[in-house]
Design a protein around this motif. Structure first.
Motif, short mmCIF file in Angstrom:
data_model
loop_
_atom_site.label_atom_id
_atom_site.label_comp_id
_atom_site.label_asym_id
_atom_site.label_seq_id
_atom_site.Cartn_x
_atom_site.Cartn_y
_atom_site.Cartn_z
N LEU A 151 -85.62 -33.19 -32.21
CA LEU A 151 -85.67 -33.94 -33.31
C LEU A 151 -87.17 -34.18 -33.60
CD1 LEU A 151 -83.43 -36.58 -34.72
CD2 LEU A 151 -85.64 -36.98 -34.96
N ASN A 152 -87.78 -34.75 -32.51
CA ASN A 152 -89.22 -35.10 -32.70
C ASN A 152 -90.16 -33.74 -32.85
OD1 ASN A 152 -90.07 -37.94 -32.42
ND2 ASN A 152 -88.52 -37.59 -30.67
N ASP A 153 -89.64 -32.71 -32.14
CA ASP A 153 -90.52 -31.53 -32.52
C ASP A 153 -90.30 -30.80 -34.04
OD1 ASP A 153 -90.98 -31.47 -30.03
OD2 ASP A 153 -89.59 -29.81 -29.23
N LYS A 154 -89.32 -31.11 -34.47
CA LYS A 154 -89.13 -30.54 -35.89
C LYS A 154 -89.56 -31.54 -36.75
CE LYS A 154 -86.58 -28.23 -39.08
NZ LYS A 154 -85.19 -28.01 -39.03
N LEU A 155 -89.58 -32.83 -36.71
CA LEU A 155 -90.58 -33.76 -37.39
C LEU A 155 -91.93 -33.27 -37.47
CD1 LEU A 155 -88.80 -37.26 -36.82
CD2 LEU A 155 -88.66 -35.94 -39.00
N SER A 156 -92.33 -32.95 -36.25
CA SER A 156 -93.89 -32.69 -36.08
C SER A 156 -94.29 -31.14 -36.69
CB SER A 156 -94.27 -32.27 -34.60
OG SER A 156 -94.21 -33.46 -33.91
N MET A 157 -93.15 -30.28 -37.01
CA MET A 157 -93.43 -29.22 -37.72
C MET A 157 -93.24 -29.41 -39.19
SD MET A 157 -90.82 -25.96 -37.83
CE MET A 157 -89.66 -26.54 -38.84
N LEU A 158 -92.55 -30.50 -39.59
CA LEU A 158 -92.44 -30.84 -41.06
C LEU A 158 -93.82 -31.45 -41.51
CD1 LEU A 158 -88.87 -32.31 -41.04
CD2 LEU A 158 -89.71 -30.24 -42.22
N ARG A 159 -94.51 -32.33 -40.80
CA ARG A 159 -95.58 -32.98 -40.87
C ARG A 159 -96.73 -31.75 -41.45
NH1 ARG A 159 -97.43 -37.92 -39.22
NH2 ARG A 159 -95.74 -38.99 -38.11
N ASN A 160 -96.62 -30.63 -40.80
CA ASN A 160 -97.82 -29.65 -41.24
C ASN A 160 -97.37 -29.06 -42.60
OD1 ASN A 160 -98.84 -29.60 -38.60
ND2 ASN A 160 -97.39 -28.28 -37.86
N ASP A 161 -96.19 -29.52 -43.15
CA ASP A 161 -96.02 -29.07 -44.72
C ASP A 161 -96.64 -29.94 -45.58
OD1 ASP A 161 -94.91 -28.47 -47.14
OD2 ASP A 161 -92.92 -28.03 -46.45
N THR A 162 -97.55 -29.53 -46.48
CA THR A 162 -98.27 -30.31 -47.22
C THR A 162 -97.44 -31.17 -48.16
OG1 THR A 162 -98.64 -28.49 -48.82
CG2 THR A 162 -100.42 -28.96 -47.34
N ALA A 163 -95.94 -30.64 -48.57
CA ALA A 163 -95.22 -31.30 -49.36
C ALA A 163 -94.92 -32.60 -48.90
CB ALA A 163 -93.94 -30.34 -49.71
N ASN A 164 -94.95 -32.59 -47.59
CA ASN A 164 -94.66 -34.13 -46.57
C ASN A 164 -95.70 -34.91 -46.43
OD1 ASN A 164 -91.87 -33.19 -46.69
ND2 ASN A 164 -92.23 -31.74 -44.73
N LYS A 165 -96.81 -34.51 -46.80
CA LYS A 165 -97.96 -35.30 -46.21
C LYS A 165 -97.97 -36.66 -46.60
CE LYS A 165 -103.03 -35.15 -46.70
NZ LYS A 165 -104.36 -34.57 -47.05
N GLU A 166 -97.62 -36.93 -47.97
CA GLU A 166 -97.72 -38.41 -48.60
C GLU A 166 -96.56 -39.17 -47.92
OE1 GLU A 166 -97.17 -40.78 -52.99
OE2 GLU A 166 -97.28 -38.64 -52.93
#
Length: 218
Positions: A180-195
């Motif tokens: 789950l933490n790995d998936k969240l780390s991956m999602l952090r790299n998506d600019t759509a989730n930056k904010e």
């Protein structure tokens, strides 16, 4: 699953079998409960969150009355610094208690908990989760973060709050937590989730700092 907002999902998962929040780690759980409300108000564009300040943008709509305690805390010192807000979140039990009762009552209306009175002279409200209510939320998180497919902002926020409050281990195995933490780390790299991650990180860091300071002074 019945439509639930972030703060409602968080409280449901924070409740123990007796319908209250366990005393162990309760300061952290309380603080992240209030954080869930701030993030929900931000997502609905009722308040804004930028440069370590939270600002009221519009009146609290009637369907968000269960977040009135947080909204009032922000509007009383509008805009309010994140540090001051976090200190209130950590130290003002009345803010959490008011929110606990209001969000709990909203879950009663959704038929997801049953309300009982306990404590001295029955002055304390308990909200006992109905069978399977928590499982619905956990399974949604598992489906979105541990399987292939799109991930909703609500799931990103809720999972992050569970990590910050250290409640994730109550519902996921150690191996699932890692994935789950790995998936969240991956999602952090998506600019759509930056904010959204910036807001979560700012809240989490400030809450942790205030808790450490409060614990050191006790």
């Amino acid at each position: 699953m019945k439509d639930m907002e972030i703060s409602q999902k968080y409280l449901l998962l924070a409740l123990n079998d007796k319908g209250s929040v366990a005393t162990i780690g309760s300061m952290r759980v309380r603080a992240f409960m209030v954080a869930s409300g701030i993030l929900e108000l931000t997502a609905e564009d009722i308040v804004s969150f930028s440069e370590n300040q939270v600002t009221v943008k519009q009146d609290l709509p009637s369907n968000k009355e269960y977040l009135g305690s947080i909204y009032n805390m922000i509007s009383e010192d509008n805009p309010i610094s994140l540090k001051k807000l976090a200190r209130g979140m950590v130290t003002k039990r009345n803010v959490f208690k008011e929110m606990f009762n209001a969000v709990g009552d909203s879950l009663v209306e959704l038929d997801l908990v049953s309300k009982t009175n306990a404590g001295l002279l029955g002055r304390s409200n308990h909200f006992i989760p109905s069978e399977g209510a928590k499982k619905l939320i956990v399974e949604q998180i598992r489906a979105e973060l541990l399987e292939e497919g799109p991930v909703s902002t609500d799931t990103v926020v809720l999972s992050s709050l569970l990590i910050g409050s250290r409640m994730l281990k109550n519902y996921f195995s150690k191996f699932e937590e890692e994935d789950l933490n790995d998936k969240l780390s991956m999602l952090r790299n998506d600019t759509a989730n930056k904010e959204i991650f910036a807001m979560i990180d700012a809240l989490s860091h400030t809450i942790t700092t205030i808790i450490a300071s409060a614990s050191a002074g006790s």
